[in-house]
Write a protein that holds these residues in place. Structure first.
Motif, PDB file in Angstrom:
ATOM      1  N   MET A  78     -65.752   4.257 -17.426  1.00 62.08           N
ATOM      2  CA  MET A  78     -65.297   5.333 -18.307  1.00 62.08           C
ATOM      3  C   MET A  78     -66.469   6.196 -18.764  1.00 62.08           C
ATOM      4  O   MET A  78     -66.390   7.434 -18.740  1.00 62.08           O
ATOM      5  CB  MET A  78     -64.574   4.747 -19.518  1.00 62.08           C
ATOM      6  N   GLU A  79     -67.557   5.570 -19.185  1.00 60.77           N
ATOM      7  CA  GLU A  79     -68.738   6.311 -19.626  1.00 60.77           C
ATOM      8  C   GLU A  79     -69.221   7.270 -18.541  1.00 60.77           C
ATOM      9  O   GLU A  79     -69.563   8.431 -18.819  1.00 60.77           O
ATOM     10  CB  GLU A  79     -69.860   5.346 -19.977  1.00 60.77           C
ATOM     11  N   GLU A  80     -69.258   6.786 -17.301  1.00 59.52           N
ATOM     12  CA  GLU A  80     -69.753   7.609 -16.207  1.00 59.52           C
ATOM     13  C   GLU A  80     -68.770   8.720 -15.856  1.00 59.52           C
ATOM     14  O   GLU A  80     -69.187   9.851 -15.550  1.00 59.52           O
ATOM     15  CB  GLU A  80     -70.031   6.728 -14.979  1.00 59.52           C
ATOM     16  N   LEU A  81     -67.476   8.444 -15.902  1.00 68.15           N
ATOM     17  CA  LEU A  81     -66.478   9.472 -15.591  1.00 68.15           C
ATOM     18  C   LEU A  81     -66.492  10.595 -16.624  1.00 68.15           C
ATOM     19  O   LEU A  81     -66.316  11.767 -16.292  1.00 68.15           O
ATOM     20  CB  LEU A  81     -65.078   8.842 -15.508  1.00 68.15           C
ATOM     21  N   VAL A  82     -66.700  10.230 -17.880  1.00 63.12           N
ATOM     22  CA  VAL A  82     -66.765  11.235 -18.944  1.00 63.12           C
ATOM     23  C   VAL A  82     -67.910  12.212 -18.690  1.00 63.12           C
ATOM     24  O   VAL A  82     -67.802  13.414 -18.959  1.00 63.12           O
ATOM     25  CB  VAL A  82     -66.916  10.550 -20.319  1.00 63.12           C
ATOM     26  N   LYS A  83     -69.012  11.718 -18.151  1.00 71.83           N
ATOM     27  CA  LYS A  83     -70.156  12.582 -17.843  1.00 71.83           C
ATOM     28  C   LYS A  83     -69.853  13.547 -16.700  1.00 71.83           C
ATOM     29  O   LYS A  83     -70.427  14.636 -16.632  1.00 71.83           O
ATOM     30  CB  LYS A  83     -71.371  11.734 -17.450  1.00 71.83           C
ATOM     31  N   LEU A  84     -68.961  13.141 -15.809  1.00 74.15           N
ATOM     32  CA  LEU A  84     -68.765  13.875 -14.555  1.00 74.15           C
ATOM     33  C   LEU A  84     -67.552  14.785 -14.544  1.00 74.15           C
ATOM     34  O   LEU A  84     -67.431  15.646 -13.669  1.00 74.15           O
ATOM     35  CB  LEU A  84     -68.641  12.869 -13.397  1.00 74.15           C
ATOM     36  N   THR A  85     -66.627  14.595 -15.464  1.00 73.55           N
ATOM     37  CA  THR A  85     -65.389  15.370 -15.448  1.00 73.55           C
ATOM     38  C   THR A  85     -65.200  16.102 -16.774  1.00 73.55           C
ATOM     39  O   THR A  85     -65.829  15.768 -17.781  1.00 73.55           O
ATOM     40  CB  THR A  85     -64.171  14.457 -15.203  1.00 73.55           C
TER      41      THR A  85
END
Length: 213
Positions: A78-85
């Motif tokens: 989730m942390e990484e997806l928030v950065k990317l989307t």
């Protein structure tokens, strides 16, 4: 089901003396299979793969975390997806059970359920810690697909190499691992070892020490 995926093969082990293992577990670990830094790097890549493959009309990503083992993987993803989307990332939880000590019982139990409105017409990624035969995941995906998601994909941190037929094949895989019982980074043995930052191989002493009598 035929599905191509990319994965890192975890084909070497590290001496546990190279890592800061908590004293409570130091006598129960055989070796370190995947160090913390490699886990973080790989989860970041999986998030990028998911983000790059999102359909244009998707308004949110719904991660269905399979408790308890996938909670750390799900949180990091989730942390990484928030950065990317630039769309919301929603987390839902479901709990399943099929192991007693280090042996699969063959009886898949779904503990709790998800309301249909959190799945219907949603872009869903089921987040699992480890898949071996895939029997547990097959049961879960059949249940979720009955709720009418827009799309339902599977992301697993670990994919165990077995010589048996698979029930499901995930879309996103972190690491291919040998047929050993692993612990750490959310994965447990009778509720212990989830707090380890690395993914490790438990030894026979550890299995006996933390065995359910």
């Amino acid at each position: 089901m035929k599905q191509k995926f990319e994965a890192i093969e975890a084909d070497k082990v590290y001496d546990k003396s190279l890592f800061d293992i908590p004293n409570a577990y130091s006598d129960s670990i055989q070796s370190v299979l995947i160090p913390p830094g490699l886990i973080r790097n790989r989860v970041s890549k999986l998030a990028r793969n998911i983000a790059n493959e999102l359909p244009e009309n998707v308004e949110a990503i719904t991660l269905v975390c399979v408790l308890k083992g996938a909670f750390r993987f799900s949180s990091m993803l989730m942390e990484e997806l928030v950065k990317l989307t630039d769309i919301p990332v929603i987390m839902e939880f479901i709990r399943m059970k099929s192991y007693h000590n280090d042996v699969s019982t063959g009886d898949v139990q779904i503990l709790g359920e998800l309301p249909s409105n959190v799945i219907k017409d949603k872009f869903v990624v089921v987040v699992e810690d480890i898949i071996d035969t895939g029997k547990t995941m097959k049961v879960l995906c059949e249940m979720l697909n009955q709720l009418g998601p827009y799309k339902c994909l599977i992301a697993t941190l670990l994919w165990k190499e077995l010589q048996t037929e698979r029930e499901v094949v995930p879309h996103y895989v972190g690491f291919l691992i040998p047929d050993v019982f692993v612990i750490g980074f959310g994965l447990d043995y009778n509720e212990f070892f989830r707090d380890l930052d690395a993914i490790c191989v438990i030894n026979e002493y550890g299995k006996e020490k933390f065995k359910i009598k």
